[in-house]
Design a protein around this motif. Structure first.
Motif, short mmCIF file in Angstrom:
data_model
loop_
_atom_site.label_atom_id
_atom_site.label_comp_id
_atom_site.label_asym_id
_atom_site.label_seq_id
_atom_site.Cartn_x
_atom_site.Cartn_y
_atom_site.Cartn_z
N GLY A 1 0.29 -1.25 0.12
CA GLY A 1 0.12 -0.38 -0.02
C GLY A 1 0.58 1.61 0.19
N ASP A 2 2.12 1.48 0.64
CA ASP A 2 3.21 1.99 0.35
C ASP A 2 3.29 2.77 -0.94
OD1 ASP A 2 3.31 2.12 3.08
OD2 ASP A 2 5.24 1.25 2.79
N SER A 3 3.88 3.51 -1.74
CA SER A 3 4.09 4.65 -2.72
C SER A 3 5.58 4.30 -2.70
CB SER A 3 3.50 5.70 -3.13
OG SER A 3 2.12 5.07 -2.97
N ILE A 4 6.39 3.98 -4.14
CA ILE A 4 8.12 4.65 -4.07
C ILE A 4 7.50 4.97 -5.27
CG2 ILE A 4 9.41 3.48 -4.95
CD1 ILE A 4 9.17 2.85 -2.13
N THR A 5 8.24 5.57 -5.58
CA THR A 5 9.25 7.24 -7.06
C THR A 5 10.42 6.06 -6.56
OG1 THR A 5 7.38 8.57 -6.14
CG2 THR A 5 8.98 8.82 -7.42
N ALA A 6 10.56 5.95 -8.21
CA ALA A 6 11.87 5.56 -8.63
C ALA A 6 12.29 5.95 -10.48
CB ALA A 6 12.22 4.12 -8.18
N ASP A 7 13.78 5.99 -10.75
CA ASP A 7 14.23 6.07 -12.13
C ASP A 7 14.18 4.41 -12.49
OD1 ASP A 7 13.61 8.53 -12.11
OD2 ASP A 7 16.23 8.58 -10.99
N THR A 8 13.44 3.35 -13.32
CA THR A 8 13.82 2.39 -14.07
C THR A 8 13.68 2.52 -14.96
OG1 THR A 8 12.55 0.43 -13.80
CG2 THR A 8 10.75 2.32 -13.64
N THR A 9 13.40 1.54 -16.13
CA THR A 9 13.11 1.03 -17.23
C THR A 9 11.95 -0.07 -17.48
OG1 THR A 9 14.51 -0.97 -17.50
CG2 THR A 9 15.58 1.57 -17.84
N ARG A 10 11.59 0.37 -18.62
CA ARG A 10 10.10 -0.78 -19.25
C ARG A 10 10.49 -1.06 -20.71
NH1 ARG A 10 5.78 -2.31 -16.91
NH2 ARG A 10 3.67 -2.93 -18.38
N VAL A 11 10.30 -2.37 -21.19
CA VAL A 11 9.63 -1.99 -22.62
C VAL A 11 8.56 -1.70 -23.60
CG1 VAL A 11 10.23 -4.50 -24.20
CG2 VAL A 11 11.97 -4.43 -22.32
N ILE A 12 9.41 -0.73 -23.95
CA ILE A 12 7.81 -0.72 -24.65
C ILE A 12 7.66 -1.20 -26.44
CG2 ILE A 12 6.53 1.64 -26.11
CD1 ILE A 12 6.79 1.76 -23.13
N LYS A 13 6.47 -1.57 -26.91
CA LYS A 13 6.52 -2.21 -28.14
C LYS A 13 5.60 -1.53 -29.46
CE LYS A 13 6.61 -6.97 -25.65
NZ LYS A 13 5.83 -8.41 -25.71
N GLN A 14 6.91 -1.23 -29.74
CA GLN A 14 6.09 -0.70 -31.23
C GLN A 14 5.53 -1.20 -31.88
OE1 GLN A 14 7.49 2.45 -31.65
NE2 GLN A 14 8.69 1.94 -30.18
N ASP A 15 3.71 -0.64 -31.85
CA ASP A 15 2.72 -1.41 -32.44
C ASP A 15 2.32 -1.32 -34.08
OD1 ASP A 15 0.14 -2.43 -32.93
OD2 ASP A 15 -0.78 -0.99 -32.16
N ASN A 16 3.88 -1.13 -34.96
CA ASN A 16 3.04 -0.49 -36.07
C ASN A 16 3.49 -2.38 -37.23
OD1 ASN A 16 5.67 -0.43 -36.89
ND2 ASN A 16 5.64 1.61 -35.72
N GLU A 17 3.54 -1.68 -38.61
CA GLU A 17 3.52 -3.17 -39.29
C GLU A 17 4.58 -2.86 -39.81
OE1 GLU A 17 1.65 -2.34 -43.61
OE2 GLU A 17 2.11 0.53 -42.92
N PHE A 18 5.51 -2.45 -39.15
CA PHE A 18 7.09 -2.39 -39.14
C PHE A 18 7.36 -3.41 -38.47
CE2 PHE A 18 5.51 0.93 -42.47
CZ PHE A 18 5.95 0.36 -43.65
N SER A 19 7.05 -3.30 -37.26
CA SER A 19 7.83 -3.43 -36.05
C SER A 19 7.72 -5.07 -35.71
CB SER A 19 7.24 -2.76 -34.80
OG SER A 19 6.05 -3.26 -35.26
N ARG A 20 8.91 -5.57 -35.40
CA ARG A 20 8.26 -7.29 -35.10
C ARG A 20 7.68 -7.15 -33.44
NH1 ARG A 20 14.50 -8.96 -35.26
NH2 ARG A 20 13.03 -11.46 -34.11
N PRO A 21 6.53 -8.10 -33.98
CA PRO A 21 6.12 -8.43 -32.61
C PRO A 21 6.70 -8.93 -31.08
CG PRO A 21 5.51 -9.78 -34.14
CD PRO A 21 6.47 -9.43 -35.01
N ASP A 22 8.17 -9.29 -31.71
CA ASP A 22 8.55 -9.74 -30.29
C ASP A 22 10.12 -8.82 -30.09
OD1 ASP A 22 10.76 -11.89 -31.99
OD2 ASP A 22 10.23 -10.67 -32.37
N LYS A 23 9.92 -7.68 -30.17
CA LYS A 23 10.61 -6.44 -29.94
C LYS A 23 10.19 -4.82 -29.60
CE LYS A 23 14.82 -9.29 -31.50
NZ LYS A 23 15.83 -9.32 -30.51
N GLY A 24 11.62 -4.93 -28.70
CA GLY A 24 10.60 -3.98 -28.16
C GLY A 24 11.88 -2.84 -27.53
#
Length: 356
Positions: free
Chosen positions: A33-56
């Motif tokens: 229930g506590d809140s943590i503010t932090a710097d992190t990383t996340r994979v963003i997948k590109q949703d378009n016809e030229f992007s590979r579905p398993d890459k981000g």
């Protein structure tokens, strides 16, 4: 650990982790229930016809995470916190997504609680380090530098003078010494901007005093900082640092440090064992029994304790023990004292009175 309250809210505290013990302290304080503010990383997948579905693309983001689960991530030098993203600074990472962050020594986070109780503030305040010690073990052949924060020791590789014999003219000897001392000075430079540094130099012979004079001539910092020269340590390099940490000189010179306190407690326990007096408890079963009698004066533990008890159960036990004004210390395997605790089952306590 560095702890600072934020200006915008009394419920937020900025925490910077400086040693593995800080991860234990933070683990004991964070709740669901506590809140943590932090710097992190996340994979963003590109949703378009030229992007590979398993890459981000992995991007850096800053998020506020509502905590749902806390645990050590396979080892006690990494703390894994999972939950739901409340806000992020990237429009491609909307609120409501599940995410995990992994904290390690050197990271900074903002912890927010709806209400801080006294026990949690006490746990964090006890982890605040007044001083960081730089241990320099040196002779004419080799030198090593150890950064000691709490009971956590970080070593630099040995520095060698290259001096191979006694057939040196005075000029060549001075030139060799200056090059050798310059290498040591360069290795020390990375710590000079930190606050609360105490430098302790030791080793056989007079090289330690020549090094001290060399440093004072090159930088005014060494004239102003707390700088001690210790006699009686007849070893240099990495071996010299471990010899110093087991010496009486360490206890005398660093009496206010965490490692000196832990060493003193361990010595008292060893004395009780040798005398056959039962003013100690070893192992989780004896610790629980001693706690039921409110008999624990001081407790020391290492990550080995998790072999005998679940992490969540041990965290609850630690918080219960410390609420009785008991001194609690975590150790790690970078120092001899941590290895001794590990060899005794991972948890050991000095008691207020004998129990049988």
């Amino acid at each position: 650990m560095k702890v600072t309250k934020t200006k915008d809210s009394d419920n937020k505290i900025v925490v910077t982790l400086e040693e593995p013990d800080d991860l234990f302290s933070l683990r004991r304080v964070i709740e669901v229930g506590d809140s943590i503010t932090a710097d992190t990383t996340r994979v963003i997948k590109q949703d378009n016809e030229f992007s590979r579905p398993d890459k981000g693309e992995r991007i850096k983001i800053r998020i506020i995470l509502r905590v749902e689960k806390i645990s050590f991530d396979n080892s006690v030098d990494r703390l894994k916190i999972s939950g739901i993203i409340i806000t992020s600074n990237n429009e491609n990472v909307p609120r409501g997504l599940h995410h995990s962050i992994t904290l390690k020594v050197g990271d900074t986070v903002v912890l927010e609680k709806s209400r801080w109780n006294e026990n949690y503030l006490k746990i964090l305040s006890k982890s605040v380090m007044k001083f960081k010690y730089l241990l320099v073990s040196v002779d004419s052949q080799e030198a090593a530098i150890g950064s000691l924060t709490g009971t956590y020791l970080k070593m630099t590789p040995n520095i060698y003078s290259g001096k191979s014999g006694k057939r040196y003219s005075a000029d060549k000897k001075n030139e060799s010494n200056n090059s050798y001392f310059e290498s040591i000075r360069t290795a020390l430079e990375i710590y000079l901007n930190e606050q609360g540094i105490k430098i302790i130099v030791f080793g056989p012979g007079e090289t330690k005093r020549r090094l001290y004079n060399f440093l004072r001539e090159r930088n005014e910092y060494y004239q102003k900082t707390d700088f001690s020269i210790v006699e009686g340590i007849e070893a240099s390099g990495e071996d010299g640092i471990f010899v110093f940490l087991r010496s009486q000189a360490m206890k005398d010179l660093m009496s206010d440090s965490k490692i000196a306190m832990v060493t003193s407690i361990m010595d008292k326990i060893m004395q009780q064992i040798s005398k056959g007096e039962k003013r100690y408890a070893i192992g989780i079963k004896e610790i629980k029994y001693a706690q039921s009698l409110n008999a624990i004066e001081a407790l020391i533990y290492s990550d080995k304790v998790f072999n005998d008890i679940e992490e969540e159960d041990f965290i609850k036990l630690l918080n219960e023990i410390e609420s009785n004004n008991t001194k609690v210390f975590a150790t790690d395997s970078t120092t001899d004292i941590g290895l001794r605790v590990t060899s005794l089952g991972g948890v050991i306590a000095l008691l207020r009175y004998p129990i049988y």
